[in-house]
Scaffold this active site. Structure first.
Site, mmCIF file in Angstrom:
data_model
loop_
_atom_site.group_PDB
_atom_site.id
_atom_site.type_symbol
_atom_site.label_atom_id
_atom_site.label_comp_id
_atom_site.label_asym_id
_atom_site.label_seq_id
_atom_site.Cartn_x
_atom_site.Cartn_y
_atom_site.Cartn_z
ATOM 1 N N GLU A 77 -2.511 2.725 6.194
ATOM 2 C CA GLU A 77 -2.466 4.005 5.010
ATOM 3 C C GLU A 77 -3.476 5.203 5.525
ATOM 4 O O GLU A 77 -2.893 6.407 5.231
ATOM 5 C CB GLU A 77 -2.975 3.405 3.869
ATOM 6 C CG GLU A 77 -2.125 2.240 3.504
ATOM 7 C CD GLU A 77 -0.810 2.211 3.146
ATOM 8 O OE1 GLU A 77 -0.311 3.563 3.192
ATOM 9 O OE2 GLU A 77 0.027 1.506 3.283
ATOM 10 N N GLY A 81 0.700 -1.309 0.091
ATOM 11 C CA GLY A 81 0.215 -0.176 0.025
ATOM 12 C C GLY A 81 1.089 1.225 -0.046
ATOM 13 O O GLY A 81 2.154 1.111 0.577
ATOM 14 N N CYS A 108 7.111 -0.290 6.606
ATOM 15 C CA CYS A 108 6.506 1.035 6.050
ATOM 16 C C CYS A 108 7.427 1.487 4.964
ATOM 17 O O CYS A 108 8.606 1.507 5.237
ATOM 18 C CB CYS A 108 6.152 2.213 6.969
ATOM 19 S SG CYS A 108 5.414 3.510 6.272
ATOM 20 N N LEU A 109 7.239 1.764 3.751
ATOM 21 C CA LEU A 109 8.074 2.497 2.988
ATOM 22 C C LEU A 109 8.649 3.555 3.243
ATOM 23 O O LEU A 109 9.939 3.938 2.843
ATOM 24 C CB LEU A 109 7.526 2.768 1.626
ATOM 25 C CG LEU A 109 7.176 1.314 0.793
ATOM 26 C CD1 LEU A 109 6.298 1.773 -0.609
ATOM 27 C CD2 LEU A 109 7.987 0.332 0.455
#
Ligand code: NI
Length: 181
Positions: free
Chosen positions: A145, A56, A102-103
């Protein structure tokens, strides 16, 4: 000539902001117009998410402060989900512990508690409303998100000690990256 040429599309990979970048703390604005520019933004975010191998991506993470989230849980990366102005309500508040990544917090995977089952209400990429009941990994992802759109990060659920350790390590990595240019 290759028959498929017309189907080829140029990939646009956007820069993903990383903690502790202050821009990750901005609260995103609702989307009211479904313009061509928005469609391009959605496609660029999907390209970016696939390129980074994420499940996501929230608009806030690519410095676009409007309420937009993309996800894809398929192995083939061919079932993109687009959530505009997403909201959720908890259907089952039994806490579900999951190891999250998490990116924007690269390299760290932390155990975080989230509601086990939620109902998401959102608009699709053309402004049509839809609802989805989700559980397991997808429920985690939806909550993660939507947090981004509110300027909240997974590190906020950790102890201050743990959070600071991650912050220090990432700041060091960012300085190194700058030096190596
Ligand atoms: Ni994230």
């Amino acid at each position: 000539m290759n028959k498929d040429t017309s189907l080829e599309k140029i990939m646009t990979v956007l820069t993903v902001l990383e903690y502790p970048d202050k821009r990750l703390r901005k609260v995103a604005e609702p989307i009211t117009e479904f313009t061509d520019a928005l469609q391009t933004q959605i496609d660029d975010m999907l390209d970016t998410m696939y390129d980074e191998n994420g499940l996501g991506l929230a608009a806030t993470q690519v410095d676009y402060h409007h309420r937009l989230v993309v996800m894809d849980f398929s192995e083939e990366h061919d079932k993109p989900l687009v959530f505009i102005n997403p909201e959720f309500e908890v259907l089952d508040d039994e806490a579900n512990e999951c190891q999250e990544g998490c990116l924007s917090v690269p390299g760290f995977y932390e155990h975080i508690y989230r509601a086990a089952k939620v109902k998401v209400k959102a608009l699709d990429r053309h402004g049509k409303p839809f609802e989805l009941d989700v559980d397991q990994l997808m429920a985690v992802c939806v909550q993660h998100e939507i947090d981004h759109l509110d300027g909240k990060l997974m590190v906020d659920y950790l102890s201050p000690l743990k959070r600071n350790r991650i912050k220090t390590k990432l700041e060091k990595a960012h300085k190194l990256a700058l030096k190596e240019g």
